[in-house]
Scaffold this motif. Sequence first.
Motif, short mmCIF file in Angstrom:
data_model
loop_
_atom_site.label_atom_id
_atom_site.label_comp_id
_atom_site.label_asym_id
_atom_site.label_seq_id
_atom_site.Cartn_x
_atom_site.Cartn_y
_atom_site.Cartn_z
N MET A 1 0.85 -1.28 -0.02
CA MET A 1 -0.08 0.04 -0.05
C MET A 1 0.94 1.35 -0.06
N SER A 2 0.68 2.17 -0.88
CA SER A 2 1.26 3.46 -0.88
C SER A 2 0.20 4.54 -0.42
N ARG A 3 0.91 5.57 0.48
CA ARG A 3 -0.10 6.64 0.91
C ARG A 3 0.23 7.87 0.04
N TYR A 4 -0.75 8.81 -0.23
CA TYR A 4 -0.75 9.82 -1.14
C TYR A 4 -1.60 10.91 -0.40
N ALA A 5 -0.71 12.16 -0.27
CA ALA A 5 -1.70 13.29 0.35
C ALA A 5 -2.10 14.30 -0.81
N ILE A 6 -3.31 14.74 -0.54
CA ILE A 6 -3.72 15.64 -1.40
C ILE A 6 -3.04 17.07 -1.53
N ASP A 7 -2.56 17.48 -2.51
CA ASP A 7 -1.72 18.87 -2.66
C ASP A 7 -2.74 19.83 -2.82
N THR A 8 -3.01 20.45 -1.44
CA THR A 8 -3.79 21.37 -1.14
C THR A 8 -3.97 22.58 -2.07
N GLU A 9 -2.85 23.01 -2.65
CA GLU A 9 -2.44 24.21 -3.38
C GLU A 9 -3.06 23.98 -4.81
N ARG A 10 -3.14 22.76 -5.39
CA ARG A 10 -3.37 22.39 -6.93
C ARG A 10 -4.50 21.67 -6.87
N THR A 11 -5.39 21.48 -5.81
CA THR A 11 -6.60 20.35 -6.03
C THR A 11 -7.89 21.50 -5.95
N SER A 12 -8.83 21.51 -6.72
CA SER A 12 -10.22 22.17 -6.60
C SER A 12 -11.15 21.49 -6.95
N PHE A 13 -12.35 22.01 -6.79
CA PHE A 13 -13.75 21.66 -7.47
C PHE A 13 -14.33 22.68 -8.20
N ARG A 14 -15.02 22.73 -9.06
CA ARG A 14 -15.80 23.87 -9.92
C ARG A 14 -17.06 23.14 -9.88
N ILE A 15 -18.08 23.91 -9.47
CA ILE A 15 -19.47 23.46 -9.44
C ILE A 15 -20.47 24.56 -10.36
N THR A 16 -20.94 23.95 -11.61
CA THR A 16 -21.77 24.79 -12.20
C THR A 16 -23.19 24.43 -12.45
N PHE A 17 -24.07 25.37 -12.56
CA PHE A 17 -25.60 25.09 -12.45
C PHE A 17 -26.03 24.65 -13.59
N LYS A 18 -27.12 24.09 -13.94
CA LYS A 18 -27.74 23.54 -15.19
C LYS A 18 -29.29 23.67 -14.75
N PRO A 19 -29.84 24.47 -15.32
CA PRO A 19 -29.92 25.36 -16.24
C PRO A 19 -28.80 26.30 -15.70
N GLY A 20 -28.10 26.99 -16.58
CA GLY A 20 -26.95 28.14 -16.28
C GLY A 20 -27.38 29.07 -15.40
N ILE A 21 -26.92 29.69 -14.56
CA ILE A 21 -27.19 31.03 -13.70
C ILE A 21 -25.93 31.82 -13.91
N PRO A 22 -26.19 33.07 -14.80
CA PRO A 22 -25.00 33.69 -14.91
C PRO A 22 -24.51 34.36 -13.65
N GLY A 23 -23.25 34.29 -13.87
CA GLY A 23 -22.26 34.83 -12.44
C GLY A 23 -22.38 34.07 -11.57
N LEU A 24 -23.03 32.72 -11.49
CA LEU A 24 -22.97 31.91 -10.19
C LEU A 24 -22.65 30.68 -10.56
N GLY A 25 -21.59 30.23 -9.62
CA GLY A 25 -20.73 28.86 -9.83
C GLY A 25 -19.96 28.83 -8.47
N VAL A 26 -19.75 27.47 -8.15
CA VAL A 26 -19.14 27.47 -7.01
C VAL A 26 -17.75 26.95 -7.12
N HIS A 27 -16.76 27.39 -6.52
CA HIS A 27 -15.22 27.13 -6.48
C HIS A 27 -14.86 26.81 -5.07
N ILE A 28 -14.54 25.46 -5.08
CA ILE A 28 -13.76 25.19 -3.77
C ILE A 28 -12.35 25.02 -3.81
#
Length: 166
Positions: free
Chosen positions: A1-28
């Motif tokens: 087994m190998s262990r891996y840490a999440i690189d906090t600086e380069r990891t991200s989540f982007r969430i968009t809405f369907k139908p689209g809502i202009p100017g609204l999206g989520v970035h984590i």
Amino acid sequence: MSRYAIDTERTSFRITFKPGIPGLGVHISGVSGAFTATLDEHGTPDLDQPIEGTFAMRLDDLQLGNRIITAAVKGWLGGDTEVPITGRLGSVTPIDGHHHLLELFITMKGAEHRIESRGSTEVHEDGTFVVHGTATVDPRDVGVPIPSFLGLRTQAAWRIHLLDAA
């Protein structure tokens, strides 16, 4: 087994809405955590073996594209800097030679929610991995109280950079 840490600086989540809502999206950003995996003879995660991992998302790294909505959602989730969203990896099932189905469990406001996601893994020569993928989710399925008549769905695109934590 190998262990891996999440690189906090380069990891991200982007969430968009369907139908689209202009100017609204989520970035984590600010995602932290670790995963363990058995590697195969090619140095890639062996999907026939269990892969385990957990992650957390800090609330102060949540942005929705609008200050007022961001503040309201942060308040709904529990504050300004708590770690309100945690998760763990369930099963990983190969789909084809390049993609896999991931079962994720996300906990928000004390309730755990199951999400299916499709992803793939890139292996870099320096021993790091990038796991990326997408998931389409009805916000109500993860406890977000929005009116059903809106018919709102979210498309989450995520990119997790993993570093060898040996």
